[in-house]
Design a protein around this motif. Structure first.
Motif, PDB file in Angstrom:
ATOM      1  N   ILE A 165      41.183 -15.409   8.438  1.00  0.00           N
ATOM      2  CA  ILE A 165      40.124 -14.796   7.633  1.00  0.00           C
ATOM      3  C   ILE A 165      38.972 -15.780   7.511  1.00  0.00           C
ATOM      4  N   ARG A 166      37.788 -15.344   7.920  1.00  0.00           N
ATOM      5  CA  ARG A 166      36.604 -16.188   7.789  1.00  0.00           C
ATOM      6  C   ARG A 166      36.025 -16.049   6.386  1.00  0.00           C
ATOM      7  N   ILE A 167      35.281 -17.073   5.947  1.00  0.00           N
ATOM      8  CA  ILE A 167      34.690 -17.074   4.613  1.00  0.00           C
ATOM      9  C   ILE A 167      33.175 -16.990   4.696  1.00  0.00           C
ATOM     10  N   LEU A 168      32.623 -15.975   4.022  1.00  0.00           N
ATOM     11  CA  LEU A 168      31.176 -15.846   3.843  1.00  0.00           C
ATOM     12  C   LEU A 168      30.837 -16.333   2.436  1.00  0.00           C
ATOM     13  N   MET A 169      30.122 -17.425   2.355  1.00  0.00           N
ATOM     14  CA  MET A 169      29.741 -17.977   1.055  1.00  0.00           C
ATOM     15  C   MET A 169      28.446 -17.318   0.585  1.00  0.00           C
ATOM     16  N   ASP A 170      28.467 -16.804  -0.627  1.00  0.00           N
ATOM     17  CA  ASP A 170      27.288 -16.152  -1.206  1.00  0.00           C
ATOM     18  C   ASP A 170      26.356 -17.236  -1.747  1.00  0.00           C
ATOM     19  N   VAL A 171      25.105 -17.258  -1.277  1.00  0.00           N
ATOM     20  CA  VAL A 171      24.190 -18.335  -1.647  1.00  0.00           C
ATOM     21  C   VAL A 171      22.876 -17.787  -2.199  1.00  0.00           C
ATOM     22  N   VAL A 172      22.314 -18.537  -3.157  1.00  0.00           N
ATOM     23  CA  VAL A 172      21.052 -18.182  -3.805  1.00  0.00           C
ATOM     24  C   VAL A 172      20.108 -19.379  -3.742  1.00  0.00           C
ATOM     25  N   ILE A 173      18.912 -19.169  -3.248  1.00  0.00           N
ATOM     26  CA  ILE A 173      17.870 -20.194  -3.272  1.00  0.00           C
ATOM     27  C   ILE A 173      16.689 -19.738  -4.123  1.00  0.00           C
ATOM     28  N   ASN A 174      16.540 -18.438  -4.302  1.00  0.00           N
ATOM     29  CA  ASN A 174      15.342 -17.880  -4.922  1.00  0.00           C
ATOM     30  C   ASN A 174      15.128 -18.305  -6.371  1.00  0.00           C
ATOM     31  N   HIS A 175      16.195 -18.437  -7.150  1.00  0.00           N
ATOM     32  CA  HIS A 175      16.016 -18.656  -8.587  1.00  0.00           C
ATOM     33  C   HIS A 175      17.161 -19.465  -9.184  1.00  0.00           C
ATOM     34  N   THR A 176      16.882 -20.052 -10.333  1.00  0.00           N
ATOM     35  CA  THR A 176      17.929 -20.641 -11.157  1.00  0.00           C
ATOM     36  C   THR A 176      18.475 -19.546 -12.063  1.00  0.00           C
ATOM     37  N   GLY A 177      19.324 -19.943 -13.010  1.00  0.00           N
ATOM     38  CA  GLY A 177      19.750 -19.001 -14.030  1.00  0.00           C
ATOM     39  C   GLY A 177      18.707 -18.903 -15.129  1.00  0.00           C
ATOM     40  N   PRO A 178      18.826 -17.904 -15.995  1.00  0.00           N
ATOM     41  CA  PRO A 178      17.889 -17.746 -17.104  1.00  0.00           C
ATOM     42  C   PRO A 178      17.894 -18.964 -18.035  1.00  0.00           C
ATOM     43  N   VAL A 179      16.813 -19.083 -18.791  1.00  0.00           N
ATOM     44  CA  VAL A 179      16.697 -20.149 -19.782  1.00  0.00           C
ATOM     45  C   VAL A 179      17.422 -19.724 -21.058  1.00  0.00           C
ATOM     46  N   THR A 180      18.299 -20.588 -21.575  1.00  0.00           N
ATOM     47  CA  THR A 180      18.981 -20.336 -22.848  1.00  0.00           C
ATOM     48  C   THR A 180      18.924 -21.614 -23.676  1.00  0.00           C
ATOM     49  N   GLU A 181      19.480 -21.548 -24.856  1.00  0.00           N
ATOM     50  CA  GLU A 181      19.498 -22.739 -25.718  1.00  0.00           C
ATOM     51  C   GLU A 181      20.328 -23.861 -25.097  1.00  0.00           C
ATOM     52  N   LYS A 182      21.238 -23.517 -24.198  1.00  0.00           N
ATOM     53  CA  LYS A 182      22.067 -24.515 -23.516  1.00  0.00           C
ATOM     54  C   LYS A 182      21.557 -24.844 -22.116  1.00  0.00           C
ATOM     55  N   ASP A 183      20.570 -24.114 -21.660  1.00  0.00           N
ATOM     56  CA  ASP A 183      20.113 -24.234 -20.269  1.00  0.00           C
ATOM     57  C   ASP A 183      18.597 -24.284 -20.217  1.00  0.00           C
ATOM     58  N   PRO A 184      17.997 -25.484 -20.405  1.00  0.00           N
ATOM     59  CA  PRO A 184      16.531 -25.595 -20.434  1.00  0.00           C
ATOM     60  C   PRO A 184      15.901 -25.296 -19.084  1.00  0.00           C
ATOM     61  N   VAL A 185      14.646 -24.907 -19.115  1.00  0.00           N
ATOM     62  CA  VAL A 185      13.915 -24.597 -17.892  1.00  0.00           C
ATOM     63  C   VAL A 185      13.662 -25.875 -17.105  1.00  0.00           C
ATOM     64  N   TRP A 186      13.664 -25.775 -15.786  1.00  0.00           N
ATOM     65  CA  TRP A 186      13.383 -26.920 -14.931  1.00  0.00           C
ATOM     66  C   TRP A 186      11.871 -27.176 -14.880  1.00  0.00           C
ATOM     67  N   PRO A 187      11.434 -28.346 -14.391  1.00  0.00           N
ATOM     68  CA  PRO A 187      10.009 -28.714 -14.412  1.00  0.00           C
ATOM     69  C   PRO A 187       9.117 -27.743 -13.639  1.00  0.00           C
ATOM     70  N   ASP A 188       7.820 -27.762 -13.975  1.00  0.00           N
ATOM     71  CA  ASP A 188       6.845 -26.858 -13.354  1.00  0.00           C
ATOM     72  C   ASP A 188       6.719 -27.065 -11.855  1.00  0.00           C
ATOM     73  N   ASN A 189       6.995 -28.268 -11.355  1.00  0.00           N
ATOM     74  CA  ASN A 189       6.900 -28.473  -9.907  1.00  0.00           C
ATOM     75  C   ASN A 189       8.142 -27.979  -9.181  1.00  0.00           C
ATOM     76  N   TRP A 190       9.130 -27.475  -9.938  1.00  0.00           N
ATOM     77  CA  TRP A 190      10.334 -26.864  -9.360  1.00  0.00           C
ATOM     78  C   TRP A 190      10.320 -25.340  -9.469  1.00  0.00           C
ATOM     79  N   VAL A 191       9.901 -24.811 -10.611  1.00  0.00           N
ATOM     80  CA  VAL A 191      10.003 -23.373 -10.840  1.00  0.00           C
ATOM     81  C   VAL A 191       8.731 -22.800 -11.453  1.00  0.00           C
ATOM     82  N   ARG A 192       8.576 -21.486 -11.286  1.00  0.00           N
ATOM     83  CA  ARG A 192       7.550 -20.732 -11.998  1.00  0.00           C
ATOM     84  C   ARG A 192       8.253 -19.741 -12.915  1.00  0.00           C
ATOM     85  N   THR A 193       7.659 -19.435 -14.013  1.00  0.00           N
ATOM     86  CA  THR A 193       8.238 -18.456 -14.948  1.00  0.00           C
ATOM     87  C   THR A 193       7.390 -17.183 -15.041  1.00  0.00           C
ATOM     88  N   SER A 194       6.331 -17.126 -14.272  1.00  0.00           N
ATOM     89  CA  SER A 194       5.475 -15.937 -14.176  1.00  0.00           C
ATOM     90  C   SER A 194       4.609 -16.105 -12.924  1.00  0.00           C
TER      91      SER A 194
END
Length: 565
Positions: A165-194
């Protein structure tokens, strides 16, 4: 986490850590000598274009380790089916070992991303939601404790490969996870929020956020950027900062790539290929990232796979290159090679992809009879998409309008999906009629219920699963079904052949559908020579070609004819 080029990294670390030993946690990977051999079947070689893929959500499939639950204290009350339910990597491995996938004819396994997810929850108006689905990454270099450990994933890949059985790994490059009180937003040179995507043209589908509060990685940037402080602090607290930094130095020196946001993530994702022998990617949100990014990802993944094969000759399954499957939302087989943004057409097949998920299949399966469906797909795959393919499905984790939402056409679903040219994708529970309508759920949660293992005690479910198993194992044995040329033999009863002849591989089968039960006669149209012994894979009955026909007595209305081995 990653130990890409182990020897070089250790030299650097000996200087940094005064050679006092490895400070990594159990969840961080280690590299060991690869001594075990894999017994490879002498049946027809595996061909990606004919694969029978099983897609599952790790958290909803099978709980193999109750000890890994609530490690990150994700304990807020959630909306129905919007929290972690307990499924994990060990649960998948257990089902491989039990033979569940083998009996279903599965030769490739795709499960949702299992990298570390955001720790907090998001209230989307449906109650709190945690990242049980795996598409809200916090740290690409680590496995989420709710899913298991790196060693759990390593063991899953090993066991899967031993079972072909071969393995297909599901990968995401487009976005991080949402911002929460435990998960601060990454710097402006890494992400956009609008701004939020409006899909009016290419730019408003790419340089934007998919939804509110889902930070978009600036994949268009070629600017050298430093790592987010949040990530550095996290690695430092986990005792692995030095090795992560050392490995990044090695990767960027060797590849010559810029230290841009996209290339950091490409490094982290290809580590899994280089070290575990992951066979392919299922790439998320394809059209929301510049196509050149995917070319770079595919190139680096292929190099990583080749490197793994060189270092692990006893574990190599075949000569296939790394395989890349894309989720290009809205793509259909009628689009051939191009996706139209309105102001621009893009050929993603020319940018690293071997296959695209075919969002059109469910409509074709509803509107078209067997012959029109099969001949259409065969023609396109053998003209506009030569050397490429599409993946067909009847249900998925985010398609709110599946082919058979109320599970009233479960046998037809199997027959059409498994026998249509292209790659087939079974979504967990298709084969057991897992309900897609769950009370009190909102949105796509209704598609993501726990696997209905208990229903296998019911006779009706057993019979349905048997139908899927017979079709699936037939498909697995015969690459002609998914990758061969289709030709109708007769309308009444509806009979067709599939023939594959490429790279020294020859394969042919004959299928008859909607036949009468009992004794029946079928023309073989010279596909098999006079006197050839054939077996009906569905009933187990044997027959012989006499005067270009076969006669068989079967209690079923379907024939899956193959030469007797």
């Amino acid at each position: 986490m990653k130990t890409i080029f182990k020897a070089l990294a250790c030299i650097l670390l000996c200087t940094l850590l005064s050679c006092k030993g490895d400070t990594k946690k159990e969840n961080i990977k280690t590299t060991e000598p690869n001594t075990e051999e894999i017994n490879i079947s002498k049946e027809k070689p595996f061909i990606w274009e004919a694969a029978n893929v099983y897609f599952l959500l790790t958290d909803r499939f099978n709980n193999g380790d109750p000890e890994n639950e609530n490690i990150l204290k994700r304990t807020k009350k959630t909306g129905t089916l919007r929290g972690f339910e307990g499924g994990d990597i060990k649960g998948i491995t257990k089902k491989i070992e039990e033979g569940y996938f083998k009996e279903l004819g599965i030769n490739a396994l795709w499960f949702n991303p299992v990298v570390e997810q955001i720790h907090g929850s998001v209230d989307e108006g449906t109650g709190n939601t945690y990242a049980f689905h795996g598409y809200w990454a916090k740290d690409w270099t680590n496995i989420d404790p709710a899913f298991g450990t790196y060693n759990d994933l390593k063991e899953l890949v090993r066991i899967a490969h031993e079972n072909e059985i071969r393995i297909l790994m599901d990968v995401v490059i487009n976005h991080t996870g949402p911002v929460t009180e435990k998960d601060p937003v990454w710097p402006d040179n890494w992400v956009r929020t609008s701004p939020q995507c409006t899909y009016k043209d290419y730019n408003t589908a790419v340089a934007c956020t998919l939804v509110e509060n889902l930070p978009d990685i600036k994949t268009e940037s070629d600017q050298d950027v430093k790592l987010p402080k949040e990530l550095i602090d996290k690695w430092k607290s986990e005792g692995r900062l030095e090795i992560e930094l050392a490995e990044l130095d090695i990767f960027f020196t060797k590849t010559g790539l810029k230290r841009s946001p996209k290339n950091y993530i490409i490094k982290w994702l290809t580590d899994y290929v280089r070290e575990l022998g992951i066979d392919g990617y299922r790439v998320d949100t394809v059209k929301h990232v510049e196509e050149g990014v995917w070319s770079t990802l595919a190139e680096q993944a292929k190099l990583a796979f080749a490197e793994w094969k060189t270092k692990n000759p006893n574990k190599v399954l075949d000569d296939n290159e790394f395989y890349v499957l894309g989720e290009l939302y809205g793509y259909g087989i009628d689009s051939k090679r191009y996706y139209d943004f309105g102001d621009r057409k893009v050929d993603y097949f020319a940018n690293g992809f071997d296959n695209m998920i075919n969002f059109q299949f469910k409509y074709d399966a509803k509107q078209e009879g067997y012959e029109k469906l099969f001949s259409k797909y065969s023609e396109i795959l053998y003209t506009n998409l030569i050397g490429k393919s599409v993946m067909n499905y009847i249900s998925s984790h985010d398609d709110g309008d599946p082919f058979d939402k109320d599970r009233s056409k479960t046998y037809e679903s199997a027959t059409k999906l498994i026998l249509t040219p292209g790659v087939s994708q079974i979504y967990y529970g298709d084969e057991t009629a897992r309900s897609l309508i769950i009370e009190d759920t909102q949105g796509d949660a209704t598609l993501r219920s726990n696997m209905n293992w208990d229903d296998l005690e019911n006779e009706d479910t057993k019979l349905l699963l048997s139908h899927w198993q017979k079709l699936g194992t037939f498909r697995k044995k015969h690459p002609a079904i998914g990758a061969g040329k289709h030709k109708m033999i007769s309308k009444m009863p509806y009979t067709f052949s599939r023939s594959y002849h490429k790279n020294g591989i020859k394969d042919a089968v004959i299928v008859a559908l909607d036949t009468r039960k009992g004794e029946k006669s079928i023309k073989v149209n010279s596909i098999f020579k006079e006197g050839t012994l054939l077996v009906d894979h569905y009933s187990g009955q044997e027959t012989k070609v006499v005067m270009d026909s076969i006669k068989i007595n079967s209690d079923y209305d379907i024939l899956l004819l193959e030469p007797r081995r």
